[in-house]
Design a protein around this motif. Sequence first.
Motif, PDB file in Angstrom:
ATOM      1  N   ILE A   1       5.539  22.024  17.052  1.00 48.95           N
ATOM      2  CA  ILE A   1       5.498  21.452  15.974  1.00 48.95           C
ATOM      3  C   ILE A   1       6.578  21.728  15.442  1.00 48.95           C
ATOM      4  O   ILE A   1       7.250  22.885  15.381  1.00 48.95           O
ATOM      5  CB  ILE A   1       4.160  21.754  15.181  1.00 48.95           C
ATOM      6  N   MET A   2       7.136  21.161  14.433  1.00 46.57           N
ATOM      7  CA  MET A   2       8.272  21.232  13.639  1.00 46.57           C
ATOM      8  C   MET A   2       7.978  21.170  12.041  1.00 46.57           C
ATOM      9  O   MET A   2       7.143  20.242  11.756  1.00 46.57           O
ATOM     10  CB  MET A   2       9.384  20.241  13.815  1.00 46.57           C
ATOM     11  N   VAL A   3       8.330  22.359  11.157  1.00 43.28           N
ATOM     12  CA  VAL A   3       8.280  22.175   9.892  1.00 43.28           C
ATOM     13  C   VAL A   3       9.394  22.238   9.183  1.00 43.28           C
ATOM     14  O   VAL A   3      10.144  23.136   9.404  1.00 43.28           O
ATOM     15  CB  VAL A   3       7.183  23.313   9.413  1.00 43.28           C
ATOM     16  N   ASN A   4       9.793  21.011   8.635  1.00 44.81           N
ATOM     17  CA  ASN A   4      11.251  20.930   7.679  1.00 44.81           C
ATOM     18  C   ASN A   4      12.222  21.421   8.930  1.00 44.81           C
ATOM     19  O   ASN A   4      13.242  22.173   8.344  1.00 44.81           O
ATOM     20  CB  ASN A   4      11.122  22.042   6.740  1.00 44.81           C
ATOM     21  N   GLY A   5      12.085  20.661  10.007  1.00 48.97           N
ATOM     22  CA  GLY A   5      13.119  21.049  11.002  1.00 48.97           C
ATOM     23  C   GLY A   5      13.073  22.132  11.924  1.00 48.97           C
ATOM     24  O   GLY A   5      14.037  22.432  12.726  1.00 48.97           O
ATOM     25  N   THR A   6      12.223  23.125  11.511  1.00 48.98           N
ATOM     26  CA  THR A   6      11.877  24.434  12.235  1.00 48.98           C
ATOM     27  C   THR A   6      10.930  24.475  13.182  1.00 48.98           C
ATOM     28  O   THR A   6       9.735  24.274  12.663  1.00 48.98           O
ATOM     29  CB  THR A   6      12.031  25.633  11.273  1.00 48.98           C
ATOM     30  N   ARG A   7      11.171  24.791  14.354  1.00 49.83           N
ATOM     31  CA  ARG A   7       9.834  24.887  15.334  1.00 49.83           C
ATOM     32  C   ARG A   7       9.036  26.227  15.121  1.00 49.83           C
ATOM     33  O   ARG A   7       9.645  27.219  14.921  1.00 49.83           O
ATOM     34  CB  ARG A   7      10.273  25.121  16.734  1.00 49.83           C
ATOM     35  N   VAL A   8       7.726  25.994  15.003  1.00 52.85           N
ATOM     36  CA  VAL A   8       6.738  26.973  14.453  1.00 52.85           C
ATOM     37  C   VAL A   8       5.731  27.103  15.312  1.00 52.85           C
ATOM     38  O   VAL A   8       5.216  26.199  15.813  1.00 52.85           O
ATOM     39  CB  VAL A   8       6.472  27.052  13.010  1.00 52.85           C
ATOM     40  N   LEU A   9       5.006  28.222  15.556  1.00 55.01           N
ATOM     41  CA  LEU A   9       3.754  28.601  16.045  1.00 55.01           C
ATOM     42  C   LEU A   9       2.483  28.097  14.926  1.00 55.01           C
ATOM     43  O   LEU A   9       1.632  27.476  15.178  1.00 55.01           O
ATOM     44  CB  LEU A   9       3.820  29.938  16.813  1.00 55.01           C
TER      45      LEU A   9
ATOM     46  N   VAL B   1       5.816  17.886   8.637  1.00 53.35           N
ATOM     47  CA  VAL B   1       5.382  18.281   9.639  1.00 53.35           C
ATOM     48  C   VAL B   1       5.750  17.311  10.703  1.00 53.35           C
ATOM     49  O   VAL B   1       5.489  16.252  10.722  1.00 53.35           O
ATOM     50  CB  VAL B   1       3.960  18.872   9.803  1.00 53.35           C
ATOM     51  N   ARG B   2       6.419  17.656  11.770  1.00 53.82           N
ATOM     52  CA  ARG B   2       6.944  16.679  12.967  1.00 53.82           C
ATOM     53  C   ARG B   2       6.002  17.146  14.160  1.00 53.82           C
ATOM     54  O   ARG B   2       5.838  18.157  14.548  1.00 53.82           O
ATOM     55  CB  ARG B   2       8.107  16.655  13.356  1.00 53.82           C
ATOM     56  N   ILE B   3       4.952  16.002  14.601  1.00 54.56           N
ATOM     57  CA  ILE B   3       4.301  16.164  15.994  1.00 54.56           C
ATOM     58  C   ILE B   3       4.754  15.036  16.624  1.00 54.56           C
ATOM     59  O   ILE B   3       4.803  13.933  16.454  1.00 54.56           O
ATOM     60  CB  ILE B   3       2.767  15.802  15.485  1.00 54.56           C
ATOM     61  N   GLY B   4       5.177  15.360  17.991  1.00 53.82           N
ATOM     62  CA  GLY B   4       5.581  14.599  18.832  1.00 53.82           C
ATOM     63  C   GLY B   4       6.948  14.152  18.542  1.00 53.82           C
ATOM     64  O   GLY B   4       7.860  14.700  17.537  1.00 53.82           O
ATOM     65  N   LYS B   5       7.473  13.070  19.143  1.00 52.58           N
ATOM     66  CA  LYS B   5       8.814  12.426  19.020  1.00 52.58           C
ATOM     67  C   LYS B   5       8.806  11.558  17.625  1.00 52.58           C
ATOM     68  O   LYS B   5       9.795  11.602  17.024  1.00 52.58           O
ATOM     69  CB  LYS B   5       9.198  11.764  19.979  1.00 52.58           C
ATOM     70  N   ASN B   6       7.702  10.743  17.178  1.00 53.21           N
ATOM     71  CA  ASN B   6       7.853   9.928  16.150  1.00 53.21           C
ATOM     72  C   ASN B   6       6.875  10.196  15.172  1.00 53.21           C
ATOM     73  O   ASN B   6       6.941   9.266  14.048  1.00 53.21           O
ATOM     74  CB  ASN B   6       7.670   8.487  16.883  1.00 53.21           C
TER      75      ASN B   6
END
Length: 116
Positions: free
Chosen positions: A68-76, A86-91
Amino acid sequence: MSTFKLELTLQDLVLKEYSLADGANLTIGRVHGNDIVLEDMTVSRLHATIAVKGRKLLVSDEGSKNGIMVNGTRVLSAELYDGDIVRIGKNYTIKVFAPTPEGREATLTAEHSRKS
């Protein structure tokens, strides 16, 4: 009581809005049985969880392959704030709308212009 709002989008198209109060817990994944089902092969079966604990909104990766990405940064895991994406997956993205802190009200200001 504080309520967070989430806006689920697919490539700039708002799909659904969610309201979460203290104690709420949403699972996100590709298979039915999750609270938010995202039909995308880049999303794991159980990808992430978003939970409200007191006045905090937290997102956690549940061991997904693509993260998952939060504001462009991958986080656990991360605490989410107003305006976070929050980005989940590609789209898919989820935009966070946090409540105004208790005891504080939003103030609108405007500049006035005079016509000459």
